[in-house]
Structure formats: structure tokens, C-alpha cells
Scaffold this active site. Structure first.
Site, short mmCIF file in Angstrom:
data_model
loop_
_atom_site.label_atom_id
_atom_site.label_comp_id
_atom_site.label_asym_id
_atom_site.label_seq_id
_atom_site.Cartn_x
_atom_site.Cartn_y
_atom_site.Cartn_z
CG ASP A 341 -1.81 1.18 1.33
OD1 ASP A 341 -2.68 1.33 0.45
OD2 ASP A 341 -1.67 1.97 2.29
CD GLU A 378 -2.08 2.30 -3.52
OE1 GLU A 378 -3.24 2.66 -3.82
OE2 GLU A 378 -1.68 2.22 -2.35
#
Length: 695
Positions: A341, A378
Site C-alpha cells: 500500500d 501501489e
């Protein structure tokens, strides 16, 4: 091991490994802190004489129980069941040093494998009691082996453990749990996915927010869980029996592996749930604030995560913690991959500046334990650093391709100047990955994810509708690149409904027939809706829970998605490991697959600003030597039909056969038996997609 003890005796202990280690002579505890002046082990244990826990607190003497920055102690003998934590003292000097010690708190060991079990919604007691559990967990993995699915054959399905089966119509006996996922394995196999990507499953406090639904008065919860309290400890509330969470998680992994499905974890190393200085100090801040977090000159938190703090990921201590966490999930829990993330934060130094060769990114890619593990970035953060295509030059790293998402969406809204970008994404995003010698498999292609509109909402809403989140609709992305197909939200207009499903089918074709690795979001295959909420992070209710009744309501759409996945699997032309051969290469001499483009007429391309149509032919040989070709036509007009002239059928094949016509009614949108095309032209309605195969 010695017999169960009733009186605890201690010895010096060992600095490594950190955390709790069960040894022949007893149980070793080791924890890092550079700036603490005093450390105590607080332990609750059960003796043979007492049904209630006995608490003991042991002060660790620096001369005896400290090696460098590691504090350690050995409890002699065996403790079958105990809870523990650390009390730390030192300067609380935010102004001068950034330290934030409070010896009233009992802190979580960053290396603890599991915390006190609790049901979902039950209040946490971080900092108040010893929350870490000393578990010597044994599990029989039987003959478990990782599926080892090549990226070229991977199809990722993103899901939330609780939201996937929490709805009462999910049909499972243990809704909202790891066991619920096991009960859905036949469904996942039928759909055809090869990997599940689980949204955060490490410990977080779902009660750490104070927003209220203004319409119902419902107190909202941190449903998504992107606020980790630990990088190791499993969130026990995702288990049907929280006390057995470790076993249930491992049973889930084992069952998925047996079905040939890999398990990826969405890991949040960029920040923690401690938030800013007003947040709950549960672990890192109380152990060594200036080591674990990025601080500015005033010792305020640098906030590249948008969540109040940012982890100091490239500090050697934090770097080792991250790597040990990943090793644990691979070796002990048998997971197959990770999605990182806001991974661009991994590329920042101790002042927050962007590094050229970030040590932690290289360490993850080169770690020998993780060498066969999928790693997906990401490749952006909340401070505007966008690194899609430039996150790393190492082909070990794949990336969530936000360019693919955006460019496909632009085309499917009828936006101008979208054809060249569309073609680049279909062909594997060579503009992002080819220059560094990487291939199309570095691109994780997606159209939707947990963050944003569902696929159905993408074609049903122009604007976000997040009022229920309690922030006056200020939260969530404003730039959705969506179009409501002529009506905002639900409608009885059959023409609009037909258009929406046509567009969704075209999205699905583009997702699964483009080069790269496709990822879909759970529930999109049966057109789930969040009623226009594009930021459901706090919605632990029907907004976020998959409505399994839609599987029957939209069974035709589910069938279409399933058959598109089958088509992708049927031909390596959709799963290339290298970029295509030059278009001018002779089709009979090519060694790699080739892609050739046209507009309405073969050999004539139109890359102009106002063009809204594109067609292309894929041709090449399958691994068994069979020559194969597909011709795909796309119409991005909002109103106009386009008539394409079909190219010459390659390889001496007899005719083009219809595989997909997204504008046709089911089951003719993807007929079970392909139909020979007798005309040399084919009409494609607005937002329609047609796929032909040479036979």
C-alpha cells in the site's frame, strides 16, 4: 521443556531473534529501543493454582539485559499460556528529540505474532494491559505446496475478508471469516481466478474513528483496516473463533493452495494506526518515536500517507522489521505474494526526500526467502509522488497500473484524445516498462479496486455519493473518470440499463484481453453496487458487504465474465511475457506474437484527437505450434455506430468466427458455439466490443 512452573525465574536472555522465542531452557523476550532509559517486561500468566492470571513485572537492567539497542530477558521454564507487553520509560521530549515515552503504557511488541483475541467491534485495550500473546503455535501443513502460478497465467481477485461473506445471503456457515473464504473456494474456482488478494488482515482497531452516518446515527467503523497496529499479528476478529485465528488462517491458505489458488496480502508499511500525537500510542511511538517515524525539524510527523504519520521505512531498524515481517508471512503462514500500500513511501529517506535506489525496495526484491514471492507496488503516495512505470527498474516488482485504469476509463466515457493511450495500454504499457528492459507482466491491470467506484457504479454515477461517511461528501476521489450512461443512479429505463451492461462487458473484455496481469475486485463479476459511494472505508454494512443475491440477478453478466477469463486462459496471445514484435514484420516469419492496428479499414490507422474507434489483430503461435489470430473491434462513441472492414484472415484460415459481441443479448453476447462471419464488414454499436477468431 521443563514442567509447568508456578514461580517465575529469569536469566539474562538473548538479543536475537526479536520477539518471543521458545527455547529448551525457557522463553526468551527481546525488543528494540535505542532511546528508552528503562524497560520492563509485563507478563500475565496462568499458574496451576489460579484460574485468573498472575501479573509479574520484570525490570530489565541495562548492564545485564541490554545488548546495544536490544533489551532481552529469559523466563526459565515453560508457560503454556501467557500475555505480555513492555513498559518503557525515557524522555517525553517532543520539542528537542521527538521521543514520546510514557511508562504508564503497556506497549505491544512489534514482533508479536498474535494479540489478545477479540470479536469484531469489541473494544481494544492497547496500552492498558499486556495485549501480546505468547503462542508456540504448531500446525500440520500436510503436503501443502505453493501453486507457483506464473505471472503470465495469474488472475487476481481482490477481496475483503469480512465483506466477502458477511452478508446473510452469502450462503456460508461462518460469515465474514477466513473459514467463509474456504466455503467459497468452489465459487472462486468456477469463476477462474488464480489468486486472492486480501485487504489488510494484520491487527487494526476498527473502532478508532468517530464518524457517524448523518442519516441513521450509526457509528461507523474502520472497515478497510489500512491502519495497522502490527505488521505480524493476525487480526483475530476475521476468524470464526478468534482464539483459533492462527489455525483458521493457515487452514484457509492450505485449502486455497489445494485448489490451485494463491494468497496475496495487502501490506501497509507506510504508516500505522497510532496516527498523530493525539492518537493512541500502542507500540512504535512509545518504543522509539524518532526511529520508527519520519519527523520534521520541529519533530512533527511528516505525513506522506495522509493518515497522520509516515513510517521511517529506510532506517535500517525499520527496514529489518519490514523484511522479517514479510519472511514470517511467507515461511510460517505460506502466503504467496504481497501488494504494498502507498509503496512510493518505501522510496523516501529519513527527511522524506525521494531516493534514487531505495534500500528497502532493493532488499525486498533481492531477499533470498522472498525470491519466489510476487511483489506488487501501489506506486504512489498521498503526497503526490506518482511512480507508475518508474517505481523500480527491477522486473521482480510489478505495479498497480493506474495509467491502465485511467486510460481505459477515458475511452469508455467517450472522451477525446484517448485512442493512442488505449492502444498503449492494450499492448502492455511499453511506454512505462520497455525502456528499462521490463515486460508487460510488470503491469497489474485493473479498472476498479476497493478504493473507488465498483464497476457497476462506474457506469451509473457521474459523482460520488459519500454522505453516509459523515464527512459532508468531502472524502473520496473527485476525479472518477466515470459516466452514468444518461441517468444518475438507479433507473428503470431499459435503454440505459442495456447501455450500462454493454459498457461493463466492454470493460471486462479490455481487462482480460489486454497484455499484463488482470486484477478484478470481488463482486464486480455480478455487478455489485455501493450506490455511488466511492470511499466505503468506514461502511461495515450492506454498502461494503457483497450482495450474493446479485449472482442470480445478474447471472448472465457473471457468465460473460467467466467466459472472458476462460478465453484469456485459452491463448497465450493474451498473456505475452515480452512486448510484441514490430508491426511490419512478416506474419509468416515472426518469432513473437504481433499486434497490428487499424481504424475502419485494414492498414489504415486513425490516431487523431477526435477518433473514438480502434481495432487490432493479434497473431502468433501457441506453445504447441498452432497459429492463432484474433481480431478485436472497439467503439468508444456515445451515440454512433461504427462499421469495421475485417482484415485478411491470416495463416490460410478459412473464416473469422464470432466469439464476443457485447451489444448482443445473452447468451449471444458470448455464444457457446462460435459463428462464422460471412460478411467482410461488422457493425459495432456505441461502447460495444466485438472479438473474432480466425478458424
Amino acid at each position: 521443556m521443563s514442567s509447568v512452573i508456578t514461580t517465575l525465574k529469569t536469566d539474562t536472555g538473548f538479543p536475537l531473534p526479536q520477539g518471543v522465542t521458545h527455547l529448551r531452557e525457557g522463553i526468551n523476550f527481546a525488543v528494540f529501543s535505542r532511546h528508552a532509559t528503562a524497560v520492563s517486561l509485563v507478563i500475565d500468566y496462568f499458574s496451576e493454582k489460579n484460574s485468573t492470571p498472575v501479573r509479574k513485572e520484570y525490570v530489565l537492567e541495562p548492564e545485564k539485559n541490554r545488548t546495544g539497542d536490544l533489551w532481552h530477558i529469559l523466563i526459565l521454564g515453560d508457560l503454556p499460556e501467557f500475555n505480555y507487553g513492555f513498559r518503557m520509560d525515557g524522555p517525553c521530549d517532543k520539542k528537542n528529540s521527538g521521543t514520546f515515552y510514557d511508562n504508564n503504557l503497556i506497549l505491544i511488541d512489534p514482533c508479536s505474532r498474535i494479540l489478545l483475541p477479540r470479536q469484531w467491534g469489541e473494544p481494544s485495550r492497547y496500552g492498558q494491559i499486556p495485549c501480546c500473546r505468547g503462542v508456540n503455535h504448531e500446525f500440520d501443513w500436510l503436503d501443502d505446496k505453493p501453486p507457483g502460478t506464473p505471472l503470465s497465467e495469474t488472475i487476481i481477485y481482490e477481496l475483503h475478508v469480512r465483506g466477502f461473506t458477511r452478508n446473510r445471503n452469502s450462503g456460508v456457515s461462518s460469515p465474514g471469516s477466513f473459514k467463509g473464504i474456504v466455503e467459497k473456494i468452489p465459487y472462486l474456482k468456477d469463476l477462474g481466478i488464480t489468486a486472492v488478494e486480501l485487504m489488510p488482515i494484520t491487527e487494526f482497531d476498527e473502532n478508532d474513528i468517530f464518524f457517524v452516518n448523518p442519516d441513521t446515527g450509526e457509528k461507523l467503523k474502520n472497515f478497510w483496516g489500512y491502519s495497522p497496529v502490527s505488521f505480524f499479528a493476525l487480526n483475530s476478529s476475521f476468524s470464526s473463533e478468534p482464539a483459533g485465528a492462527l489455525t483458521e488462517f493457515k487452514e484457509m491458505v492450505r485449502a486455497l493452495h489445494k485448489a490451485g489458488i494463491e494468497v496475496y496480502l495487502d501490506m501497509v508499511f507506510n504508516h500505522t494506526g497510532e496516527g498523530g500525537y493525539n492518537g493512541t500510542t500502542s507500540s512504535f511511538r512509545g518504543i522509539d518515536n524518532p526511529i520508527f517515524y519520519l519527523l520534521d525539524e520541529e519533530h512533527e510527523y511528516l505525513n506522506f500517507s495522509g493518515c497522520g504519520n509516515t513510517m521511517n521505512c529506510n532506517h535500517p531498524v525499520v527496514r529489518d522489521l519490514i523484511r522479517e515481517s514479510l519472511r514470517y508471512w511467507v515461511t510460517e503462514m505460506h502466503v504467496d505474494g504481497f501488494r504494498f500500500d502507498l509503496a512510493s513511501i518505501l522510496g523516501r529517506d529519513r527527511e522524506g526526500h525521494v531516493l534514487v535506489n531505495p534500500p528497502i525496495i532493493e532488499a525486498i526484491a533481492e531477499d533470498p526467502v522472498l525470491r519466489d514471492t510476487k511483489i506488487i507496488a501501489e506506486a504512489w503516495d498521498a503526497a503526490g509522488l506518482y511512480q507508475v512505470g518508474s517505481f523500480s527498474t527491477d522486473s521482480r516488482w510489478a505495479e498497480w497500473n493506474g495509467r491502465f485504469r485511467d486510460d481505459i476509463r477515458y475511452f469508455m466515457t467517450g472522451a477525446p484524445d484517448s485512442i493512442t493511450r488505449l492502444a498503449t495500454r492494450i499492448a502492455g504499457s511499453s511506454d512505462l516498462y520497455q525502456q528499462d528492459g521490463r515486460g508487460p507482466l510488470c503491469s497489474i491491470n485493473f479498472i476498479t479496486s476497493h478504493d473507488g467506484f465498483t464497476l457497476y457504479d462506474l457506469v451509473s454515477y457521474n459523482e460520488k455519493h459519500n454522505h453516509a461517511n459523515g464527512e459532508n461528501n468531502r472524502d473520496g476521489e473527485n476525479h472518477n473518470i466515470s459516466w452514468n450512461s444518461g441517468c444518475e443512479g438507479e433507473t428503470d429505463n431499459q435503454d440505459i440499463i442495456e447501455l450500462r451492461f454493454r459498457r461493463m462487458k466492454s470493460f471486462i473484455v479490455l481487462l482480460f484481453l489486454s497484455q499484463g496481469v488482470p486484477m478484478m475486485t470481488g463482486g464486480d463479476e455480478f455487478a455489485r453496487t455501493q450506490k455511488g459511494n466511492n470511499n466505503s472505508w468506514c461502511q461495515d454494512n450492506a454498502t461494503s458487504w457483497l450482495d450474493w443475491s446479485l449472482l442470480e440477478t445478474h447471472r448472465d453478466f457473471y457468465r460473460f465474465v467467466k467466459k472472458c477469463i476462460q478465453l484469456r486462459k485459452s491463448s497465450t496471445l493474451f498473456r505475452q511475457e515480452q512486448f510484441f514484435s514490430p508491426e511490419d514484420q512478416s506474419i509468416h516469419e515472426q518469432e513473437q506474437a504481433r499486434i497490428s492496428w487499424q481504424y475502419l479499414l485494414p492498414g489504415q490507422q486513425n490516431w487523431s484527437h477526435d477518433c473514438h474507434g480502434l481495432a487490432f489483430m493479434l497473431s502468433g503461435q501457441e506453445p504447441d505450434g498452432r497459429p492463432t489470430a484474433f481480431f478485436i473491434m472497439l467503439n468508444g462513441h456515445r451515440t454512433n455506430n461504427l462499421r469495421f472492414t475485417l482484415p485478411v484472415i491470416p495463416f490460410g484460415k478459412d473464416s473469422w468466427h464470432l466469439l464476443i459481441d457485447s451489444s448482443a443479448p445473452p447468451p449471444y453476447d458470448f455464444p457457446d458455439d462460435s459463428q462464422a462471419i460471412t460478411s467482410d464488414t461488422f457493425k459495432v454499436p456505441s461502447f460495444g466490443t466485438v472479438v473474432l477468431k480466425a478458424d
